[in-house]
Design an enzyme around this catalytic site. Structure first.
Site, short mmCIF file in Angstrom:
data_model
loop_
_atom_site.label_atom_id
_atom_site.label_comp_id
_atom_site.label_asym_id
_atom_site.label_seq_id
_atom_site.Cartn_x
_atom_site.Cartn_y
_atom_site.Cartn_z
N SER A 1 -6.92 2.01 -2.94
CA SER A 1 -6.45 2.78 -1.79
C SER A 1 -5.92 1.82 -0.74
CB SER A 1 -7.60 3.64 -1.25
OG SER A 1 -7.13 4.57 -0.30
N ASN A 2 -5.80 2.26 0.48
CA ASN A 2 -5.37 1.38 1.58
C ASN A 2 -6.09 1.83 2.84
OD1 ASN A 2 -3.64 3.43 3.03
ND2 ASN A 2 -2.65 3.39 1.02
#
Ligand code: CTP
Length: 205
Positions: A22-23
């Site tokens: 993810s980020n």
């Protein structure tokens, strides 16, 4: 009244049942856009990846996890929308296979095989017809030239350029570039202020 579709937050691309790629997107920008559009009297559908914030009052809220789910939710809402503002930090890649259960640390090395996720905004650009499309670009290097290329290649009306330091930040430097060659620079602006600016630009169209 305009029907505005907003996307926000990161996506999660699961590797196994407990791990994901993810980020650090906080969703703040997208939620601010949704709130600004509601305040201005528009109808808002907010498609959000996993973030720690409550749905703004008055929006139709759709919660998603992965890029593939976000694409499905966005395409569902797209036909009824007059305008799409795509703030989501969609993961560009996902694991080619999701392992069920939990991967054990059997070996000294683990290689992940990643495949490209669909580019949702590019797909909307191909089907936009009379709709307005606003994209975001997070650029580390020669930002403006890359952002202008994205504006063109994804058939956008506006692109909001900011730097990787914008991820999760309260205030940012942003440049809003328009299809018509317009250029609005906002320095150290709150995401709420940038959101109101975006909403006022789409209202002028
Ligand atoms: N976007 C999308 N689907 C993706 C990736 C991005 O809809 N799979 C949208 C984002 O919401 C944002 C814009 O496209 O509005 C960002 O464009 P993109 O070309 O993906 O930017 P980067 O991820 O910075 O791309 P690159 O790595 O090519 O610079």
């Amino acid at each position: 009244m305009t029907k505005v579709l907003v996307t926000a937050g990161p996506t999660r691309e699961y590797i196994d049942d407990v791990r994901f790629i993810s980020n650090a997107s906080s969703g703040r920008m997208g939620y601010a856009v949704a709130e600004a559009a509601i305040e201005a009297g528009h109808e808002v559908v907010l498609v959000s990846g996993p973030v720690e914030r409550p749905a703004p009052a008055g929006v139709t809220f759709v919660r998603v996890t992965s890029a593939v789910e976000m694409r499905k939710a966005v395409l569902n809402a797209f036909s009824a929308a007059d305008c799409v503002i795509m703030t989501a930090a969609v993961a560009d890649f996902r694991p080619a296979h999701r392992t069920s259960g939990k991967i054990k640390k059997a070996d000294a090395k683990l290689t992940l095989d990643l495949v490209r996720n669909p580019d949702i905004l590019a797909e909307l650009g191909r089907r936009k017809e009379r709709r307005l499309l606003v994209g975001f670009a997070l650029e580390a290097g020669d930002g403006e030239r890359n952002a202008l290329e994205k504006l063109e290649s994804k058939h956008l009306d506006y692109i909001v350029l900011n730097s990787p330091s914008a991820i999760g930040a309260e205030t940012v430097d942003a440049t809003i570039l328009g299809r018509d060659g317009s250029r609005i620079e906002m320095k150290n602006a709150s995401k709420a202020r940038i959101a109101r600016k975006i909403v006022s630009l789409i209202e002028q169209e």
